[in-house]
Design a protein around this motif. Structure first.
Motif, short mmCIF file in Angstrom:
data_model
loop_
_atom_site.label_atom_id
_atom_site.label_comp_id
_atom_site.label_asym_id
_atom_site.label_seq_id
_atom_site.Cartn_x
_atom_site.Cartn_y
_atom_site.Cartn_z
N LEU A 1 43.05 -12.92 -58.76
CA LEU A 1 43.14 -12.81 -60.20
C LEU A 1 41.96 -12.04 -60.80
O LEU A 1 42.15 -11.18 -61.66
N THR A 2 40.75 -12.34 -60.35
CA THR A 2 39.56 -11.69 -60.90
C THR A 2 38.41 -11.75 -59.90
O THR A 2 38.24 -12.77 -59.23
N ILE A 3 37.66 -10.68 -59.83
CA ILE A 3 36.33 -10.70 -59.23
C ILE A 3 35.37 -10.25 -60.31
O ILE A 3 35.47 -9.13 -60.82
N TYR A 4 34.46 -11.10 -60.68
CA TYR A 4 33.55 -10.84 -61.80
C TYR A 4 32.12 -10.76 -61.29
O TYR A 4 31.64 -11.67 -60.62
N HIS A 5 31.43 -9.67 -61.61
CA HIS A 5 30.05 -9.47 -61.17
C HIS A 5 29.11 -9.54 -62.37
O HIS A 5 29.04 -8.59 -63.16
N PRO A 6 28.38 -10.63 -62.55
CA PRO A 6 27.39 -10.69 -63.64
C PRO A 6 26.29 -9.65 -63.45
O PRO A 6 25.99 -9.24 -62.32
N THR A 7 25.70 -9.25 -64.55
CA THR A 7 24.59 -8.31 -64.48
C THR A 7 23.30 -8.91 -65.03
O THR A 7 22.29 -8.21 -65.15
N ASP A 8 23.34 -10.21 -65.35
CA ASP A 8 22.14 -10.88 -65.83
C ASP A 8 21.50 -11.66 -64.69
O ASP A 8 21.63 -11.28 -63.53
N ASP A 9 20.82 -12.76 -64.98
CA ASP A 9 20.13 -13.51 -63.94
C ASP A 9 21.02 -14.53 -63.24
O ASP A 9 20.54 -15.33 -62.42
N VAL A 10 22.32 -14.54 -63.54
CA VAL A 10 23.27 -15.33 -62.74
C VAL A 10 23.55 -14.54 -61.47
O VAL A 10 24.14 -13.46 -61.51
N VAL A 11 23.11 -15.05 -60.34
CA VAL A 11 23.12 -14.27 -59.10
C VAL A 11 24.52 -14.13 -58.52
O VAL A 11 24.91 -13.05 -58.05
N ASN A 12 25.28 -15.21 -58.54
CA ASN A 12 26.59 -15.20 -57.87
C ASN A 12 27.66 -14.46 -58.64
O ASN A 12 27.75 -14.57 -59.87
N SER A 13 28.48 -13.72 -57.92
CA SER A 13 29.74 -13.22 -58.47
C SER A 13 30.76 -14.36 -58.41
O SER A 13 30.60 -15.31 -57.65
N VAL A 14 31.80 -14.25 -59.21
CA VAL A 14 32.84 -15.28 -59.25
C VAL A 14 34.17 -14.65 -58.85
O VAL A 14 34.56 -13.62 -59.39
N VAL A 15 34.84 -15.29 -57.91
CA VAL A 15 36.16 -14.85 -57.46
C VAL A 15 37.15 -15.96 -57.80
O VAL A 15 36.91 -17.13 -57.52
N ILE A 16 38.25 -15.58 -58.45
CA ILE A 16 39.27 -16.56 -58.80
C ILE A 16 40.62 -16.08 -58.28
O ILE A 16 40.99 -14.91 -58.46
#
Length: 320
Positions: A257-272
């Motif tokens: 559904l989504t792969i989201y890559h943060p660009t701030d200090d949240v290190v992990n990407s989120v895969v749903i």
């Protein structure tokens, strides 16, 4: 390979050499400093470095570094969970979570994951499983406290001591003590019951290498309910030196559904992803769940600065 000559990669290799020589990875001034430098070095996302295309030597180093990071992260959580659990009986440990160095990151990550989940599911999950919850199950705590006040959370970890510490954190909270359960088991031994969860989270450090990660995903695919949501942690760019990468090809039996890559200090990407064979409008028990409502969590929003919120909104708009 030319990538190895990159200054940033050289810095990471140097930090790895120092970290790998440490006698102990438990929290200390030296350990905290080295891992703090490592995280800061790996945060930039404006780079064309692809860890999957590096030399075998660098790939081996990365694999070892991820394991060292996982071990250190476990010690860090254990350390602060023990401190919080040792507070006087009249104090609720959940009121003091801000002593954990990365608590604000978990607040941001929890908000991000809740928003992504809200986009791809029309009903509020009744039951969530978190696999690899550890001694300080902050994702479950943040989601339960700030975003999903009527959801039950089942936390799975292979380490009984980790579950004892985690259970102690919520045992004095009148709400979460009733909505958070802890199970000591290897997820690969868990078969019955996984089909009862609307959402299953797989922690970043469950499956420290590609083979183990895929094995865990394949097991969940066999036993999750059709239509249930799988949420995973991944990593992007230099951050892949800290955590394993989850690719779309690893998700056989699921709709990405989504792969989201943060660009701030949240290190992990989120895969749903969604387990194939079900519907996004029906809960796993076959009934229509409560509808998602917009989150008005002032405590979380106060922590996130305007730049971070703007970045998230723009990213979400691109996904829709």
């Amino acid at each position: 390979m030319a990538c190895k000559n990159n200054l940033v990669v050289k810095q990471i290799i140097d930090l790895y050499d120092q970290i790998s020589k440490l006698e102990c990875l438990k929290p200390s001034k030296n350990v905290d400093t080295l891992f703090g430098q490592l995280v800061s070095t790996c945060l930039p996302t404006d780079t064309n470095i692809d860890v999957t295309k590096m030399s075998d030597e660098v790939k081996d180093m990365r694999s070892n570094l991820i394991k060292l990071c996982g071990e250190a992260e476990g010690y860090l959580e254990q350390h602060f969970s023990t401190i919080l659990g040792s507070l006087p009986e009249d104090q609720n440990p959940l009121d003091h979570l801000n002593i954990f160095p990365y608590y604000n990151n978990y607040l941001k990550l929890g908000k991000l994951e809740f928003d992504l989940l809200s986009q791809h599911s029309s009903h509020v999950p009744a039951k969530i499983a978190f696999v690899g919850s550890g001694p300080m199950p902050l994702t479950s705590i943040v989601l339960a406290k700030f975003h999903l006040p009527n959801t039950t959370f089942h936390n799975f970890d292979i380490d009984s001591h980790a579950n004892t510490l985690a259970s102690s954190l919520v045992s004095r909270d009148p709400d979460l003590s009733k909505r958070m359960m802890f199970h000591t088991t290897d997820v690969l031994n868990a078969t019955e019951g996984l089909d009862q969860y609307d959402v299953v989270f797989l922690a970043a450090l469950v499956g420290m290498d590609k083979e183990a990660k895929v094995k865990a995903i394949e097991h969940l695919e066999k036993h999750m309910a059709p239509g249930a949501i799988l949420m995973l942690r991944s990593a992007h760019a230099l951050r892949a030196f800290l955590y394993p990468i989850v690719d779309s090809s690893d998700l056989k039996g699921f709709q990405l559904l989504t792969i989201y890559h943060p660009t701030d200090d949240v290190v992990n990407s989120v895969v749903i992803a969604r387990k194939l064979g079900g519907s996004s409008t029906t809960a796993v028990n076959g009934t229509r769940g409560c509808m998602f409502m917009p989150c008005n969590c002032s405590k979380v929003h106060a922590i996130m600065n305007n730049r971070c919120k703007k970045m998230m909104i723009e990213e979400f708009s691109a996904i829709e």
